[in-house]
Design an enzyme around this catalytic site. Structure first.
Site, short mmCIF file in Angstrom:
data_model
loop_
_atom_site.label_atom_id
_atom_site.label_comp_id
_atom_site.label_asym_id
_atom_site.label_seq_id
_atom_site.Cartn_x
_atom_site.Cartn_y
_atom_site.Cartn_z
N ASP A 34 26.30 41.94 127.33
CA ASP A 34 25.99 41.92 128.75
C ASP A 34 25.90 43.33 129.32
OD1 ASP A 34 26.02 39.14 128.77
OD2 ASP A 34 28.12 39.01 129.37
N TYR B 159 35.15 42.00 118.53
CA TYR B 159 35.10 42.74 119.79
C TYR B 159 36.45 43.37 120.08
CZ TYR B 159 30.58 40.90 121.41
OH TYR B 159 29.24 40.60 121.55
#
Length: 246
Positions: free
Chosen positions: A53, A111
């Site tokens: 994003d 992540y």
């Protein structure tokens, strides 16, 4: 033709996200790379291991693209890094099998989320999130709930173009690391895949539990797709795609 495998890092604060966007006021990572490739006579569209994003960074994103047989791979890396400076860096590049697909061939993705409790250094503000949180023991207690196979329909934003919302989380842990002499917290999550904003929503719920705003039972109800207990993702600037395993 031959297919190229490349591992890249990028500063997400400079882009609208990884994928192409309808709004053209800010360029995406994809568009920036493809502009550089076209200037080198390479007109293929890149394929990535995953989309990040707006504001999300990467140190281990994987992309692939095809080039003409005559192009020397040894020259692509240095020329690309010259053209992509200063926000994108090609770490590794080599020829791979034509059947390789970065997204669907990936087994795991990892992540890291970096955060602290106060703002004290403007030079890292784009890369470390400031969040309110309770004890690390409580955060870990909430993170443990996510480990395993679950349907994450209530832990995603709309726009995830996937056939199923079921994902398996293999690791979810928090630890400390010093960055520019500042003690920061790092949450590491590894799974077979993630939905849009899933990581940020999971971490947000864990931090909310550590602050006493929601209960473990409410997180479990959301995991069971029975009740929306938490819906605010943490800031994107502390999030990094760090690992894709094949």
């Amino acid at each position: 033709m031959k297919k190229i495998f490349a591992k890249i890092a990028y500063d997400g604060s400079a882009f609208s996200g990884f994928a192409r966007q309808r709004q053209k006021d800010i360029m995406s990572v994809t568009e920036r790379i493809e502009i550089a490739l076209r200037s080198m006579g390479i007109n293929d569209e890149i394929i990535s291991a995953g989309r990040t994003d707006k504001g999300v960074h990467a140190t281990g994103q994987i992309i692939s693209f095809c080039v003409d047989e005559k192009i020397q791979i040894s020259k692509i890396k240095s020329l690309l890094n010259y053209k992509l400076y200063p926000y994108i860096f090609v770490k590794n590049i080599y020829e791979t099998d034509m059947s390789f697909q970065p997204r669907f061939d990936a087994r795991y993705r990892g992540y890291r989320y970096i955060f602290c409790d106060n703002f004290s250094n403007p030079f890292i503000s784009k890369y470390v999130s400031v969040e309110k949180y309770g004890s690390k023991e409580l955060i870990q207690e909430a993170l443990n709930l996510f480990v395993g196979k679950h349907c994450f329909s209530y832990f995603k934003k709309q726009g995830s173009d996937t056939k199923t919302d079921i994902r398996e989380i293999y690791k979810a842990t928090i630890y400390q690391h010093k960055i520019f002499s500042k003690n920061c917290n790092i949450i590491y999550l590894q799974a077979n895949g993630f939905l849009r904003s899933q990581v940020r929503l999971m971490i947000g719920a864990a931090l909310a539990y550590s602050r006493g705003e929601i209960t473990l039972e409410e997180i479990l109800l959301q995991l069971d797709c029975k009740k929306h207990s938490y819906s605010k993702p943490v800031s994107a600037n502390g999030l990094y795609l760090v690992r894709v395993i094949y």
